[in-house]
Design an enzyme around this catalytic site. Structure first.
Site, PDB file in Angstrom:
ATOM      1  N   CYS A  25      30.474 -11.234  22.334  1.00  0.00           N
ATOM      2  CA  CYS A  25      30.661 -12.286  23.337  1.00  0.00           C
ATOM      3  C   CYS A  25      30.212 -11.847  24.726  1.00  0.00           C
ATOM      4  O   CYS A  25      30.182 -10.658  25.049  1.00  0.00           O
ATOM      5  CB  CYS A  25      32.136 -12.683  23.380  1.00  0.00           C
ATOM      6  SG  CYS A  25      32.734 -13.331  21.795  1.00  0.00           S
ATOM      7  N   ASP A  26      29.897 -12.831  25.554  1.00  0.00           N
ATOM      8  CA  ASP A  26      29.547 -12.581  26.947  1.00  0.00           C
ATOM      9  C   ASP A  26      30.831 -12.592  27.796  1.00  0.00           C
ATOM     10  O   ASP A  26      31.924 -12.801  27.252  1.00  0.00           O
ATOM     11  CB  ASP A  26      28.524 -13.611  27.424  1.00  0.00           C
ATOM     12  CG  ASP A  26      29.029 -15.046  27.419  1.00  0.00           C
ATOM     13  OD1 ASP A  26      30.258 -15.278  27.353  1.00  0.00           O
ATOM     14  OD2 ASP A  26      28.183 -15.955  27.483  1.00  0.00           O
ATOM     15  N   PRO A  27      30.739 -12.364  29.116  1.00  0.00           N
ATOM     16  CA  PRO A  27      31.951 -12.339  29.944  1.00  0.00           C
ATOM     17  C   PRO A  27      32.758 -13.637  29.930  1.00  0.00           C
ATOM     18  O   PRO A  27      33.955 -13.625  30.204  1.00  0.00           O
ATOM     19  CB  PRO A  27      31.407 -12.042  31.347  1.00  0.00           C
ATOM     20  CG  PRO A  27      30.141 -11.294  31.108  1.00  0.00           C
ATOM     21  CD  PRO A  27      29.557 -11.921  29.861  1.00  0.00           C
TER      22      PRO A  27
ATOM     23  N   ILE B 222      32.307 -16.386  25.107  1.00  0.00           N
ATOM     24  CA  ILE B 222      31.586 -17.075  24.035  1.00  0.00           C
ATOM     25  C   ILE B 222      30.465 -16.172  23.541  1.00  0.00           C
ATOM     26  O   ILE B 222      29.983 -15.288  24.248  1.00  0.00           O
ATOM     27  CB  ILE B 222      31.040 -18.451  24.469  1.00  0.00           C
ATOM     28  CG1 ILE B 222      30.217 -18.352  25.745  1.00  0.00           C
ATOM     29  CG2 ILE B 222      32.155 -19.446  24.627  1.00  0.00           C
ATOM     30  CD1 ILE B 222      29.617 -19.663  26.213  1.00  0.00           C
TER      31      ILE B 222
END
Length: 135
Positions: free
Chosen positions: A14-16, A19
């Site tokens: 996931c990204d920050p 998601i």
């Protein structure tokens, strides 16, 4: 020909914002393609048998319908939908529970070395091999 490939999404995917970072969908589509080939001996064995360098991507796309998150169980369905003279097309459906999260498409070729270069070779021997081992 069809296959299904499960992925347990983790925090590292996931990204920050929490998601899934979208390039992972392309990585997972590739993994689903290789899962499809396992029933036929795997990518390396098929390439060696056909005297090819590999079954590489010539075009790839995806449409994202819903975000994926840490803890989701992604099920990727893949099927070989079309053959042409020098390529074949795969279609992917990424599902979390009953929700379509992405749909993807790849065009792949059987790459061979000719006169010092790399070209898309005739796909007929690959089709014959996959259809023979699939029966």
């Amino acid at each position: 020909m069809k296959a299904s490939h499960p992925i347990d999404i983790s925090f590292g995917d996931c990204d920050p914002a929490g998601i899934v970072f979208y390039p992972n969908a392309f990585r997972w589509m590739d993994a689903a393609f290789h899962a499809l080939l396992r029933d036929h001996g795997g990518h390396g064995r098929i390439a060696r048998k056909l005297g090819a360098l590999g079954l590489g991507v010539a075009d790839s796309s995806a449409r994202f319908h819903r975000p994926m998150h840490d803890g989701d169980r992604l099920e990727i369905g893949v099927h070989l939908s079309e053959w042409s003279r020098r390529s074949f097309t795969l279609e992917y459906r990424g599902m979390v529970a009953e929700n379509l999260v992405f749909a993807g498409k790849e065009v792949r070729c059987l790459f061979t070395r000719v006169n010092g270069g790399i070209v898309a070779g005739d796909i007929a021997p690959l089709r014959e091999l996959l259809e023979m081992t699939h029966e």
